[in-house]
Structures are given as structure tokens and as C-alpha cells.
Scaffold this motif. Structure first.
Motif, PDB file in Angstrom:
ATOM      1  N   ALA A  57       0.814  -1.214   0.000  1.00 36.36           N
ATOM      2  CA  ALA A  57       0.000   0.000   0.000  1.00 36.36           C
ATOM      3  C   ALA A  57       0.846   1.261   0.000  1.00 36.36           C
ATOM      4  N   ALA A  58       1.931   1.274   0.780  1.00 33.78           N
ATOM      5  CA  ALA A  58       2.773   2.471   0.866  1.00 33.78           C
ATOM      6  C   ALA A  58       3.466   2.752  -0.461  1.00 33.78           C
ATOM      7  N   LEU A  59       4.026   1.720  -1.077  1.00 34.74           N
ATOM      8  CA  LEU A  59       4.706   1.921  -2.357  1.00 34.74           C
ATOM      9  C   LEU A  59       3.707   2.271  -3.451  1.00 34.74           C
ATOM     10  N   SER A  60       2.523   1.689  -3.386  1.00 32.94           N
ATOM     11  CA  SER A  60       1.495   2.000  -4.373  1.00 32.94           C
ATOM     12  C   SER A  60       1.070   3.466  -4.282  1.00 32.94           C
ATOM     13  N   ALA A  61       0.930   3.970  -3.067  1.00 32.27           N
ATOM     14  CA  ALA A  61       0.558   5.383  -2.884  1.00 32.27           C
ATOM     15  C   ALA A  61       1.662   6.299  -3.377  1.00 32.27           C
ATOM     16  N   ALA A  62       2.904   5.930  -3.106  1.00 28.87           N
ATOM     17  CA  ALA A  62       4.030   6.734  -3.579  1.00 28.87           C
ATOM     18  C   ALA A  62       4.068   6.759  -5.100  1.00 28.87           C
ATOM     19  N   ARG A  63       3.783   5.611  -5.730  1.00 32.62           N
ATOM     20  CA  ARG A  63       3.763   5.578  -7.193  1.00 32.62           C
ATOM     21  C   ARG A  63       2.640   6.448  -7.750  1.00 32.62           C
ATOM     22  N   SER A  64       1.483   6.394  -7.137  1.00 37.06           N
ATOM     23  CA  SER A  64       0.362   7.216  -7.623  1.00 37.06           C
ATOM     24  C   SER A  64       0.699   8.688  -7.581  1.00 37.06           C
ATOM     25  N   ALA A  65       1.331   9.136  -6.496  1.00 40.04           N
ATOM     26  CA  ALA A  65       1.720  10.544  -6.387  1.00 40.04           C
ATOM     27  C   ALA A  65       2.778  10.892  -7.429  1.00 40.04           C
ATOM     28  N   LEU A  66       3.718   9.989  -7.660  1.00 43.37           N
ATOM     29  CA  LEU A  66       4.768  10.230  -8.643  1.00 43.37           C
ATOM     30  C   LEU A  66       4.185  10.302 -10.048  1.00 43.37           C
ATOM     31  N   VAL A  67       3.291   9.390 -10.388  1.00 41.19           N
ATOM     32  CA  VAL A  67       2.671   9.401 -11.714  1.00 41.19           C
ATOM     33  C   VAL A  67       1.873  10.681 -11.919  1.00 41.19           C
ATOM     34  N   HIS A  68       1.161  11.130 -10.886  1.00 42.37           N
ATOM     35  CA  HIS A  68       0.386  12.368 -11.014  1.00 42.37           C
ATOM     36  C   HIS A  68       1.307  13.555 -11.293  1.00 42.37           C
ATOM     37  N   PHE A  69       2.417  13.627 -10.581  1.00 40.30           N
ATOM     38  CA  PHE A  69       3.356  14.713 -10.838  1.00 40.30           C
ATOM     39  C   PHE A  69       3.880  14.647 -12.271  1.00 40.30           C
ATOM     40  N   LEU A  70       4.306  13.481 -12.691  1.00 37.72           N
ATOM     41  CA  LEU A  70       4.900  13.354 -14.026  1.00 37.72           C
ATOM     42  C   LEU A  70       3.900  13.699 -15.119  1.00 37.72           C
ATOM     43  N   THR A  71       2.696  13.193 -15.007  1.00 38.69           N
ATOM     44  CA  THR A  71       1.721  13.404 -16.075  1.00 38.69           C
ATOM     45  C   THR A  71       1.202  14.835 -16.128  1.00 38.69           C
ATOM     46  N   THR A  72       1.255  15.536 -15.020  1.00 37.25           N
ATOM     47  CA  THR A  72       0.748  16.909 -15.003  1.00 37.25           C
ATOM     48  C   THR A  72       1.841  17.966 -15.160  1.00 37.25           C
ATOM     49  N   ARG A  73       3.104  17.592 -14.902  1.00 38.94           N
ATOM     50  CA  ARG A  73       4.164  18.599 -14.895  1.00 38.94           C
ATOM     51  C   ARG A  73       5.326  18.326 -15.848  1.00 38.94           C
ATOM     52  N   MET A  74       5.555  17.063 -16.188  1.00 37.33           N
ATOM     53  CA  MET A  74       6.767  16.733 -16.932  1.00 37.33           C
ATOM     54  C   MET A  74       6.502  16.099 -18.302  1.00 37.33           C
ATOM     55  N   VAL A  75       5.538  15.196 -18.378  1.00 35.55           N
ATOM     56  CA  VAL A  75       5.286  14.477 -19.625  1.00 35.55           C
ATOM     57  C   VAL A  75       4.458  15.343 -20.564  1.00 35.55           C
ATOM     58  N   GLN A  76       4.978  15.524 -21.776  1.00 32.70           N
ATOM     59  CA  GLN A  76       4.293  16.267 -22.828  1.00 32.70           C
ATOM     60  C   GLN A  76       3.783  15.279 -23.883  1.00 32.70           C
ATOM     61  N   PRO A  77       2.980  15.727 -24.832  1.00 31.89           N
ATOM     62  CA  PRO A  77       2.465  14.780 -25.839  1.00 31.89           C
ATOM     63  C   PRO A  77       3.549  14.092 -26.652  1.00 31.89           C
ATOM     64  N   ASP A  78       4.728  14.730 -26.784  1.00 36.92           N
ATOM     65  CA  ASP A  78       5.766  14.170 -27.645  1.00 36.92           C
ATOM     66  C   ASP A  78       7.119  14.037 -26.963  1.00 36.92           C
ATOM     67  N   GLY A  79       7.156  14.093 -25.639  1.00 32.87           N
ATOM     68  CA  GLY A  79       8.418  13.964 -24.931  1.00 32.87           C
ATOM     69  C   GLY A  79       8.248  14.234 -23.448  1.00 32.87           C
ATOM     70  N   VAL A  80       9.364  14.216 -22.728  1.00 37.96           N
ATOM     71  CA  VAL A  80       9.372  14.450 -21.281  1.00 37.96           C
ATOM     72  C   VAL A  80      10.418  15.513 -20.975  1.00 37.96           C
ATOM     73  N   TYR A  81      10.040  16.512 -20.190  1.00 38.00           N
ATOM     74  CA  TYR A  81      11.008  17.537 -19.804  1.00 38.00           C
ATOM     75  C   TYR A  81      12.165  16.909 -19.033  1.00 38.00           C
ATOM     76  N   THR A  82      13.364  17.402 -19.277  1.00 32.74           N
ATOM     77  CA  THR A  82      14.545  16.911 -18.563  1.00 32.74           C
ATOM     78  C   THR A  82      14.534  17.356 -17.104  1.00 32.74           C
ATOM     79  N   ASN A  83      14.047  18.557 -16.861  1.00 38.26           N
ATOM     80  CA  ASN A  83      13.993  19.124 -15.511  1.00 38.26           C
ATOM     81  C   ASN A  83      12.694  19.888 -15.378  1.00 38.26           C
ATOM     82  N   TYR A  84      12.160  19.901 -14.182  1.00 36.68           N
ATOM     83  CA  TYR A  84      10.949  20.676 -13.928  1.00 36.68           C
ATOM     84  C   TYR A  84      11.171  22.149 -14.238  1.00 36.68           C
TER      85      TYR A  84
END
Length: 378
Positions: free
Chosen positions: A46-73
């Protein structure tokens, strides 16, 4: 502890494939099989699953673009830097995100991101290692390990999709990359898409053995495996030399060892069941002590006290590929010590430094892949 910058800052570009056990190597003129994978059983946590959910939310909303991923926030705007910064894309990050999408069986998202990112990064025979979206500029060279990582992700997806269209996509991509980046079965660090100049060296962690196996002949694969195995240091530090120079026939970079590079080499060996037991034991000892420092002397003495989430994520992957779940979980706990848990910040869920707002894609994506493997298996 200060967080390590992206692996690209250290070795042009790097990364990892969680491909699997060695399979029969094929002649390069035949349709290659998809890379095999090591069997890993997922486990509820449960703890690792929650950590992954928070990480995925950050990545999908702040770093991942339609055609790539930002190197740095942060977008520092240093487009002329020798290393990728800010809101540039790396093929390293693209491959890791594709790997996450394949491992978590997000078929629609995988297909869309692959098509968009390939349109952005593809140079006819290879992927540019670095792309500046502000200028629409592709840097002329690739990075061998990144191309192989993307091949691996597409191969996984083709196996899941089980249709002829994606099998053809994988076959064409694998054969093109093999001919361009792996001449005679020898992985080279880079090829210049404009001048066609090839590197005369290979960085050990670029030799992704499991992905390479179905692309080359058995003899070529055996030579590649022997090259990596012979790079292991023989003294107090059971890690690996940095690179091999094909002109001088010598290993270089043996006095100061980057732990991320050596761990990636170890993971590639573990994926084909060839990692030395002494290497795994040393990594486990450092993880248990919380002393997996970023750089080491060949005499076994740390040369820095800095650590990184990416380093611990690779240690976790090593544990999973060698059936040591205790090592994997402890390493993941260390990696997640870098996770920002404050709720009132856009960096919530990211692995980085809240004070400086430095958040690098490599550390976040390698940790995500390790969490995927731990929680969902392979």
C-alpha cells in the motif's frame, strides 16, 4: 544529501531496460523476436502503491508532454549548454516513459506517445538523444543505449498487442537500429546523423544485452557479453570500468566509478542472469547501510557523499532481477526519501529538491520503472 543530476549530464544519456533472460540470438537479416524478460512476481504494498500514484500524477501533469518528457521541472533556458537542461527532451526519458506505459499495459497511451515522440525524435535511422522543442532542433547524435531502450519498449508492446501491425513496427525499428547503432553486433556510444561518424568506444552501461540478443548473431552476442564481463574491476570495488576503446583495445574510466553507470551495467547483466554475485552483495551492503554514494574509487573508498534516487532505483531493479525482494524494497525506500510530500506545492509527488525546485526526469522515471516492476511484476 544532494540529488544527482540526470544520467544524461554524466554520460551523454543513459538509462535502463528491464528486459529479461537471454534468448536465442538471431541473424540480423531475420525478423527479430521481442526481447525476453525475467519473471518477476508483483506484490501488493500500500505504501509503495501510494508513492507511485503521487509520482505518476506529478509526471503526467508537470513533466510528460504529448511528444516527450522535460529533462527538468525548471526551464532554465540554457539551450546552448553541452548537456540537456530544463524543458528539452531526452530520448532517455522517452524510452523510460514508454517502458512504464508498456509495463503497466496502457495500450492507447503507449501507441499515442510512441507515434508522437518518434515524429519528434526520429532521424531516419536513429533517435536524436536530445531535442529542444523551443527551437524545434534535433541534436545530430544519438545514444546507443537510448535507442535500444525504445526498441525494447516497442518489442514489449508488440508482444502485448499481438497484432501484425505492431509486430511490423517493432521488426522495422529493431532492424534499423541494429544496422545503424550496433554494427557487427558492437554497440557504439553514438552515430552522427549528419556526418555518419561513429564513436570508437562503447560505454559499458550502453550494452543492453537482453535487447541486443535477438538483434545479432549468437557469435556477436557472445562477444558483447564477454566485453561487459571483462570490464569488472578486480580490486576492492566489484563494479565496472566506464568504457571500452575499440582503437586501443583498452578499458578506461577505472579510477573513479560513477555508481549509476555501474549499476546500469549490473542490471543489464542481471537481465541475462550473468551478474557477478560479488557485485550484488556489494550493492546490497551499501543499500542496507544507506551509503550508496554516487562516485567511488577503485580501492573501494567513496569519493563523494552525494546520493541519488536514480542510483537506489537501479539497485532496486537489480534486486528484483536477482529475486532479492528485500534488497529491492529497501532500495526503493531510500529512493523515496527524495519524494516531496508537501501538499501545498506543484512538486508534490516528485523526487527532487523542494528548495531549489530541481527535479530531474532520470531519477523520477527510473524510480517509477522500479516501482512498476515491484508492484506489477513482469
Amino acid at each position: 544529501m544532494r540529488m544527482l543530476r540526470s544520467a544524461a549530464w554524466l554520460i551523454v544519456s543513459g538509462g535502463i531496460l528491464l528486459a529479461g533472460c537471454m534468448q536465442q540470438a538471431q541473424s540480423a537479416n531475420k525478423a527479430p523476436a521481442e526481447p525476453a524478460t525475467v519473471k518477476v512476481t508483483g506484490q501488493h504494498d500500500a505504501a509503495l502503491s501510494a508513492a507511485r500514484s503521487a509520482l505518476v500524477h506529478f509526471l503526467t501533469t508537470r513533466m510528460v508532454q504529448p511528444d516527450g518528457v522535460y529533462t527538468n521541472y525548471l526551464d532554465d533556458g540554457q539551450a546552448d549548454s553541452d548537456t540537456a537542461m530544463g524543458h528539452e527532451y531526452l530520448s532517455e526519458s522517452t524510452g523510460l516513459w514508454l517502458q512504464h506505459l508498456a509495463m503497466t499495459k496502457q495500450k492507447a497511451a503507449f501507441a499515442q506517445f510512441y507515434r508522437r515522440s518518434k515524429a519528434t525524435l526520429w532521424q531516419g535511422q536513429q533517435f536524436t538523444y536530445r531535442y529542444d522543442p523551443a527551437r524545434g532542433y534535433q541534436y545530430p547524435v544519438n545514444a546507443g543505449v537510448d535507442d535500444l531502450r525504445i526498441v525494447n519498449a516497442v518489442g514489449r508492446f508488440a508482444k502485448q498487442a499481438a497484432n501484425e501491425s505492431w509486430q511490423r513496427t517493432y521488426t522495422k525499428l529493431a532492424q534499423t537500429v541494429a544496422a545503424n547503432t550496433v554494427p557487427q553486433g558492437r554497440v557504439v556510444d553514438y552515430v552522427d546523423a549528419h556526418t555518419h561518424e561513429r564513436a570508437r568506444q562503447t560505454t559499458m552501461c550502453y550494452v543492453d544485452l537482453a535487447t541486443l540478443a535477438p538483434l545479432v548473431t549468437a557469435k556477436q552476442y557472445a562477444r558483447a557479453l564477454a566485453l561487459v564481463q571483462a570490464s569488472r574491476l578486480t580490486g576492492a570495488l566489484p563494479l565496472f570500468a566506464t568504457r571500452y576503446d575499440f582503437s586501443s583495445h583498452t578499458y578506461t574510466g577505472t579510477d573513479s566509478i560513477n555508481v549509476v553507470e555501474s549499476l546500469l551495467t549490473a542490471v543489464h547483466l542481471a537481465a541475462v542472469k550473468q551478474v557477478p554475485a560479488k557485485t550484488v552483495a556489494w550493492v546490497k551492503q551499501q543499500v542496507q547501510r544507506g551509503t550508496l554514494y554516487n562516485r567511488w574509487g577503485a580501492n573501494g573508498t567513496p569519493q563523494t557523499t552525494d546520493q541519488s534516487a536514480g542510483g537506489y532505483a537501479l539497485a532496486a531493479q537489480l534486486g528484483l532481477l536477482t529475486s532479492d525482494r528485500a534488497l529491492a524494497r529497501t532500495a526503493l525506500q531510500h529512493a523515496l526519501n527524495f519524494q516531496i510530500t508537501a501538499a501545498d506545492t506543484p512538486l508534490h509527488g516528485a523526487l527532487g529538491d523542494l528548495g531549489t525546485r530541481q527535479v530531474y526526469s532520470f531519477d523520477n522515471l527510473e524510480t517509477l520503472v522500479a516501482l512498476d516492476l515491484y508492484l506489477d511484476g513482469e
